[in-house]
Design a protein around this motif. Structure first.
Motif, PDB file in Angstrom:
ATOM      1  N   UNK A 122      36.751 -50.264  31.714  1.00  0.00           N
ATOM      2  CA  UNK A 122      36.813 -48.968  31.051  1.00  0.00           C
ATOM      3  C   UNK A 122      37.309 -47.889  32.013  1.00  0.00           C
ATOM      4  N   UNK A 123      36.891 -47.959  33.277  1.00  0.00           N
ATOM      5  CA  UNK A 123      37.419 -47.008  34.263  1.00  0.00           C
ATOM      6  C   UNK A 123      38.913 -47.244  34.496  1.00  0.00           C
ATOM      7  N   UNK A 124      39.331 -48.491  34.473  1.00  0.00           N
ATOM      8  CA  UNK A 124      40.748 -48.845  34.588  1.00  0.00           C
ATOM      9  C   UNK A 124      41.538 -48.259  33.414  1.00  0.00           C
ATOM     10  N   UNK A 125      40.923 -48.234  32.250  1.00  0.00           N
ATOM     11  CA  UNK A 125      41.593 -47.763  31.041  1.00  0.00           C
ATOM     12  C   UNK A 125      41.533 -46.248  30.878  1.00  0.00           C
ATOM     13  N   UNK A 126      40.472 -45.624  31.421  1.00  0.00           N
ATOM     14  CA  UNK A 126      40.291 -44.180  31.200  1.00  0.00           C
ATOM     15  C   UNK A 126      40.662 -43.323  32.401  1.00  0.00           C
ATOM     16  N   UNK A 127      40.791 -43.925  33.599  1.00  0.00           N
ATOM     17  CA  UNK A 127      41.188 -43.205  34.814  1.00  0.00           C
ATOM     18  C   UNK A 127      40.253 -42.039  35.138  1.00  0.00           C
ATOM     19  N   UNK A 128      39.111 -42.302  35.785  1.00  0.00           N
ATOM     20  CA  UNK A 128      38.220 -41.210  36.194  1.00  0.00           C
ATOM     21  C   UNK A 128      38.979 -40.142  36.970  1.00  0.00           C
ATOM     22  N   UNK A 129      38.761 -38.863  36.655  1.00  0.00           N
ATOM     23  CA  UNK A 129      39.551 -37.795  37.287  1.00  0.00           C
ATOM     24  C   UNK A 129      39.397 -37.721  38.794  1.00  0.00           C
ATOM     25  N   UNK A 130      38.288 -38.153  39.329  1.00  0.00           N
ATOM     26  CA  UNK A 130      38.080 -38.106  40.775  1.00  0.00           C
ATOM     27  C   UNK A 130      39.098 -38.967  41.529  1.00  0.00           C
ATOM     28  N   UNK A 131      39.558 -40.038  40.895  1.00  0.00           N
ATOM     29  CA  UNK A 131      40.376 -41.027  41.595  1.00  0.00           C
ATOM     30  C   UNK A 131      41.834 -40.616  41.724  1.00  0.00           C
ATOM     31  N   UNK A 132      42.299 -39.689  40.930  1.00  0.00           N
ATOM     32  CA  UNK A 132      43.684 -39.216  41.004  1.00  0.00           C
ATOM     33  C   UNK A 132      44.683 -40.361  40.927  1.00  0.00           C
ATOM     34  N   UNK A 133      44.447 -41.283  40.025  1.00  0.00           N
ATOM     35  CA  UNK A 133      45.357 -42.411  39.812  1.00  0.00           C
ATOM     36  C   UNK A 133      45.550 -42.594  38.310  1.00  0.00           C
ATOM     37  N   UNK A 134      46.696 -43.119  37.941  1.00  0.00           N
ATOM     38  CA  UNK A 134      47.030 -43.274  36.533  1.00  0.00           C
ATOM     39  C   UNK A 134      46.260 -44.434  35.908  1.00  0.00           C
ATOM     40  N   UNK A 135      45.917 -44.284  34.645  1.00  0.00           N
ATOM     41  CA  UNK A 135      45.241 -45.345  33.912  1.00  0.00           C
ATOM     42  C   UNK A 135      46.118 -46.586  33.850  1.00  0.00           C
ATOM     43  N   UNK A 136      45.463 -47.751  33.963  1.00  0.00           N
ATOM     44  CA  UNK A 136      46.103 -49.060  33.852  1.00  0.00           C
ATOM     45  C   UNK A 136      47.194 -49.275  34.900  1.00  0.00           C
ATOM     46  N   UNK A 137      47.044 -48.607  36.039  1.00  0.00           N
ATOM     47  CA  UNK A 137      47.960 -48.827  37.151  1.00  0.00           C
ATOM     48  C   UNK A 137      47.277 -49.653  38.224  1.00  0.00           C
ATOM     49  N   UNK A 138      48.059 -50.221  39.130  1.00  0.00           N
ATOM     50  CA  UNK A 138      47.473 -50.977  40.228  1.00  0.00           C
ATOM     51  C   UNK A 138      46.624 -50.102  41.125  1.00  0.00           C
ATOM     52  N   UNK A 139      46.985 -48.814  41.238  1.00  0.00           N
ATOM     53  CA  UNK A 139      46.269 -47.912  42.135  1.00  0.00           C
ATOM     54  C   UNK A 139      44.853 -47.612  41.656  1.00  0.00           C
ATOM     55  N   UNK A 140      44.610 -47.752  40.349  1.00  0.00           N
ATOM     56  CA  UNK A 140      43.300 -47.406  39.799  1.00  0.00           C
ATOM     57  C   UNK A 140      42.291 -48.541  39.979  1.00  0.00           C
ATOM     58  N   UNK A 141      42.735 -49.748  40.278  1.00  0.00           N
ATOM     59  CA  UNK A 141      41.847 -50.917  40.285  1.00  0.00           C
ATOM     60  C   UNK A 141      40.714 -50.803  41.298  1.00  0.00           C
ATOM     61  N   UNK A 142      40.981 -50.497  42.602  1.00  0.00           N
ATOM     62  CA  UNK A 142      39.845 -50.378  43.531  1.00  0.00           C
ATOM     63  C   UNK A 142      38.884 -49.263  43.138  1.00  0.00           C
ATOM     64  N   UNK A 143      39.434 -48.140  42.658  1.00  0.00           N
ATOM     65  CA  UNK A 143      38.583 -47.025  42.266  1.00  0.00           C
ATOM     66  C   UNK A 143      37.706 -47.349  41.077  1.00  0.00           C
ATOM     67  N   UNK A 144      38.195 -48.191  40.174  1.00  0.00           N
ATOM     68  CA  UNK A 144      37.402 -48.573  39.013  1.00  0.00           C
ATOM     69  C   UNK A 144      36.143 -49.310  39.443  1.00  0.00           C
ATOM     70  N   UNK A 145      36.276 -50.214  40.404  1.00  0.00           N
ATOM     71  CA  UNK A 145      35.104 -50.929  40.931  1.00  0.00           C
ATOM     72  C   UNK A 145      34.248 -49.985  41.768  1.00  0.00           C
ATOM     73  N   UNK A 146      34.877 -49.107  42.501  1.00  0.00           N
ATOM     74  CA  UNK A 146      34.169 -48.136  43.334  1.00  0.00           C
ATOM     75  C   UNK A 146      33.238 -47.263  42.499  1.00  0.00           C
TER      76      UNK A 146
END
Length: 493
Positions: A122-146
């Motif tokens: 869900x974090x991968x799909x919604x892109x938490x604003x703190x992470x400054x990464x696009x939804x469903x991108x490779x950059x969002x994956x570590x932040x989603x688990x974080x």
């Protein structure tokens, strides 16, 4: 009435605080009955209340949890950690593994299994604003688990431990009764804990605890039936729902009736063995190298950004995402803290404060972080690679089924592991509800650490009946109404 039944009834009547038990039970029945009867109106009211709280007081939840973490870290390294809860030469009642298994199983419950494969998605799909990464991108994956680590790491345990250690200290060092109102002991003294006005806190905690357990049991019944339906095509009507609920109620009631040593301890130990086995198998057959790299990066981000993430309120965008996720979680953990704190106080005698806090902060993180990395990371891997559209399946069937397509994709004999996964859901549920039932029995008997069996059975039956009411009078959204009508999937869109 037989002599044995009469003896049980006399013990129940003689040792039960009739005010706390009776008023608490009646208020709970009335509240849940009203919710089941008018779910739409109740849902709107609770949603409005929830929105008001996170908009106006979200900052308070964030700071309260942050200070709870700071306090527990101080207990871990400071001089108070050496204080033994009990007599100076007293040995712990349970081994460290037994103590940890009960602590871990009761504290995280089925939520660990329920959201393990799903929250990072869900974090991968919604892109938490703190992470400054696009939804469903490779950059969002570590932040989603974080972010999953933030919500399930040391913070919830800090809430539990702040309450649990405080109560345990006054119970085992000052002979206070083991009940929620003991949290007032530092301010009013142990001698005043039997005042009538103090009982209002215990009554309130009865309502919160029974309602929370009924929701947890309802979620598990829903997940169990969804798993059987998704994997084997089984369908359930009201009778099937009732039979499953009754079966689970019998399971956790028997465990609670047997007590900590004969019931809760054994189920918790089995639960940890099954949990570890599934974790190891998923790690071996999953994308192992990817998981190791992902876990390292996510954990590094969690440690490096812990303070900023803990106090991040996303003011720029109206705090909506933080209110719906982090603040909601913090409110959830705080609401369960008195109940879990009571159970911690019951099982910790003979241990030092440092040992308890170490088990709660460090031990549980060592166990839960790999679970979220492996389950959540594997879900992210198959989703981002296009192997399985788990988000699509969840959208169609519900969050309850998130783990099943993952097992089918990464494991041999996926159906076998899906069955074991369902078993883990049940054992986690039993360990949580039986510990909660015991806690309810303790603080409705004036703080008796070994409440009568009849009291434990009464609470088990009541929880089962209320859960059946919620499930049979409507579908699973009625359970989500009890959680302020909060739906993970809607937050991702």
């Amino acid at each position: 009435m037989s002599e044995e039944s009469r003896s049980l009834f006399d013990a129940f009547r003689g040792e039960t605080d009739s005010t706390v038990f009776g008023v608490g039970a009646l208020l709970t029945i009335f509240a849940i009955g009203a919710i089941a009867a008018r779910p739409d109106a109740t849902g709107k009211a609770l949603t409005a209340a929830n929105t008001f709280l996170w908009r106006e007081f979200g900052w308070l939840y964030l700071w309260a949890m942050f200070f709870a973490v700071v306090f527990c870290l101080w207990l871990l390294v400071g001089p108070w950690g050496k204080i033994k809860l009990g007599d100076p030469d007293e040995e712990p009642e349970f081994t460290f593994f037994q103590f940890f298994a009960m602590l871990f199983s009761a504290g995280l419950s089925t939520g660990l299994v329920f959201y393990g494969p799903a929250e990072a998605l869900f974090h991968y799909d919604s892109a938490p604003p703190f992470l400054s990464a696009s939804a469903e991108s490779g950059a969002i994956i570590p932040g989603a688990v974080q972010y999953t680590m933030l919500h399930w790491g040391i913070s919830p345990w800090a809430a539990y431990l702040t309450v649990g250690v405080t109560i345990a200290y006054y119970v085992h060092r000052r002979d206070a009764p083991i009940k929620p109102s003991t949290i007032f002991a530092p301010f009013i003294g142990v001698s005043n804990l039997d005042k009538d006005w103090v009982k209002f806190l215990d009554i309130g905690m009865v309502v919160v605890s029974v309602g929370g357990v009924a929701v947890s049991l309802g979620f598990v019944v829903t997940q169990f039936m969804s798993g059987l339906s998704y994997n084997w095509g089984l369908q359930f009507g009201d009778l099937g729902t009732l039979l499953i609920t009754v079966g689970l109620t019998v399971g956790f009631t028997v465990s609670a009736a047997l007590g900590v040593k004969k019931g809760i301890r054994r189920v918790s130990s089995f639960n940890m063995y099954l949990f570890t086995m599934l974790l190891v198998v998923a790690f071996i057959f999953g994308p192992t190298a990817f998981l190791l790299n992902l876990g390292s990066e996510a954990f590094g981000g969690y440690v490096a950004n812990f303070i900023e993430m803990s106090l991040f309120s996303n003011v720029e965008n109206g705090s909506e995402w933080v209110g719906a996720w982090t603040v909601f979680y913090w409110a959830w953990w705080f609401s369960f803290a008195p109940m879990i704190g009571i159970f911690i106080a019951r099982i910790c005698r003979g241990r030092t404060i440092r040992q308890i806090v170490f088990a709660g902060l460090v031990g549980t993180s060592v166990a839960s972080f790999p679970w979220f990395v492996i389950m959540g990371g594997s879900s992210l891997w198959v989703q981002s690679n296009g192997q399985v559209d788990i988000l699509g399946i969840v959208s169609e069937y519900g969050i309850e089924v998130a783990g099943f397509p993952l097992f089918e994709q990464i494991m041999p004999f996926g159906q076998v592991f899906s069955a074991l996964y369902l078993l883990l859901v049940l054992t986690f549920l039993i360990t949580t509800v039986d510990s909660t039932t015991l806690s309810l029995a303790m603080f409705t008997t004036g703080g008796n650490s070994n409440p009568p069996t009849a009291n434990r059975i009464a609470w088990g039956v009541l929880v089962g009946l209320l859960t059946s009411l919620l499930l049979i009078t409507g579908d699973s959204p009625r359970l989500r109404i009890l959680l302020s009508s909060w739906d993970f999937r809607s937050l991702s869109s």
